[in-house]
Design an enzyme around this catalytic site. Structure first.
Site, mmCIF file in Angstrom:
data_model
loop_
_atom_site.group_PDB
_atom_site.id
_atom_site.type_symbol
_atom_site.label_atom_id
_atom_site.label_comp_id
_atom_site.label_asym_id
_atom_site.label_seq_id
_atom_site.Cartn_x
_atom_site.Cartn_y
_atom_site.Cartn_z
ATOM 1 N N LYS A 80 -27.224 -13.875 -15.518
ATOM 2 C CA LYS A 80 -28.353 -14.400 -14.612
ATOM 3 C C LYS A 80 -28.991 -13.058 -13.729
ATOM 4 O O LYS A 80 -30.121 -13.398 -13.302
ATOM 5 C CB LYS A 80 -27.761 -15.197 -13.755
ATOM 6 C CG LYS A 80 -27.288 -16.446 -14.176
ATOM 7 C CD LYS A 80 -26.772 -17.379 -13.048
ATOM 8 C CE LYS A 80 -26.303 -18.707 -13.513
ATOM 9 N NZ LYS A 80 -26.217 -19.614 -12.585
ATOM 10 N N ASP A 116 -31.223 -23.573 -9.272
ATOM 11 C CA ASP A 116 -30.024 -23.946 -8.588
ATOM 12 C C ASP A 116 -30.169 -24.600 -7.053
ATOM 13 O O ASP A 116 -29.678 -25.489 -6.687
ATOM 14 C CB ASP A 116 -29.058 -22.652 -8.591
ATOM 15 C CG ASP A 116 -28.632 -22.798 -9.961
ATOM 16 O OD1 ASP A 116 -28.418 -23.526 -10.653
ATOM 17 O OD2 ASP A 116 -27.814 -21.182 -9.966
#
Ligand code: ATR
Length: 292
Positions: A80, A116
């Site tokens: 990520k 997210d």
């Protein structure tokens, strides 16, 4: 000239190709989620797990980009942060969080974003539609990647006071400092002191892996939280962790974690397939069965 499409000149659009990169990738539920939506909306495309060994990361990403192998992909552990170096453009939310979990590729250019925070908020809204951010001091347990997205989301929604408690105090300090310009008062509590503000807390969020099947339990007693407090556990296997079971027994407002996983997938799917999908019961049942 007729603009009627004939069998001869009709060219079907290329199928959309998407996937999820990570290492290992076998555990990822993303192929099940996106595959469900591709079928549900009758779309021409596919979504597949893409396992990339760390030693092949650089050449694989460059090849995906140059050879147009995918229209986009999700990014999971451990990539990520590493993927950010390959993006031509990074949305400001992802820049602030310091991680990209969704990439879209157009004309050989990669755009990174982080969904997210969106997933966290959409799931919270689903469980507690009238959640009053401004008047609910939050306690965030953990200071990893998920915590960064959640602190971002809380600040963005106008939370005034945030406490962060993490086993490794320096990571909590770092997080607090990174988000100190977003308008909230952010305080760090030592891990041992994580319960000391319970009387004033309006939302507790567990972002650690504690409580997950196969891991140690999170030691946290909800008995001194106020009756209006919310308790949100991003762990979704089991769906009701010990933390949430305690909260449910006290009739506190509970938020289970599976919805965050499902909602964070929606903007990614929209970026590639052009449809913002719904989190409907069939999907929830399917993913609950696979995860728990
Ligand atoms: P994610 O990206 O899902 O947030 P992560 O970055 O690995 O994953 O973060 C995991 C979080 O769980 C961290 O806050 C970690 O604490 P440390 O920063 O001290 O490592 C927390 N965590 C994991 N195991 C823990 C344990 N046994 N006790 C307390 N905290 C734990």
């Amino acid at each position: 000239m007729s603009d009627q499409t004939t069998a001869e000149n009709h060219v079907a659009p290329d199928p959309v190709k998407a996937g999820v990169i990570g290492y290992p990738i076998g555990h990822s539920l993303s192929p099940l989620i996106h595959g469900h939506w591709i079928d549900l909306y009758g779309l021409n495309g596919r979504y597949e797990p893409i396992q990339i060994d760390p030693k092949d990361f650089d050449q694989t990403i460059l090849r995906i980009k140059s050879d147009r192998l995918y229209d986009g992909f999700n990014v999971t552990l451990p990539y990520k942060e590493a993927i950010m170096d390959y993006c031509d453009d990074i949305h400001k939310t992802a820049q602030k969080i310091g991680a990209v979990n969704t990439v879209s590729i157009k004309n050989g250019k990669m755009k990174g974003r982080n969904t997210d925070a969106f997933g966290f908020l959409a799931n919270l809204k689903n469980f507690i539609p009238d959640f009053d951010f401004a008047n609910a001091p939050a306690l965030v347990l953990g200071a990893g990647g998920a915590a960064r997205a959640i602190v971002y989301a809380l600040c963005d929604k106008g939370t005034k006071t945030i406490y962060i408690a993490n086993r490794t105090a320096e990571k909590a300090e770092h997080l607090a400092s990174d988000f100190s310009d977003m308008g909230a008062d952010i305080h760090v509590l030592s891990w041992d002191d994580r319960q000391t503000k319970n009387a004033e807390i309006g939302l507790v969020v567990n972002t650690t892996s504690l409580g997950m099947t196969g891991k140690n339990n999170l030691v946290f007693d909800v008995s001194d939280l106020s009756p209006g407090a919310g308790v949100y556990d991003i762990v979704y296997a089991p769906l009701y962790t010990d933390l949430l079971t305690q909260a449910r027994n006290r009739n506190l407002r509970c938020v289970t974690g599976l919805g965050m996983l499902l909602h964070q997938a929606r903007p990614a799917f929209e970026a590639w397939f052009g449809v913002l999908p719904d989190v409907e019961n069939d999907l929830i049942n399917k993913i609950t069965k696979a995860a728990c």
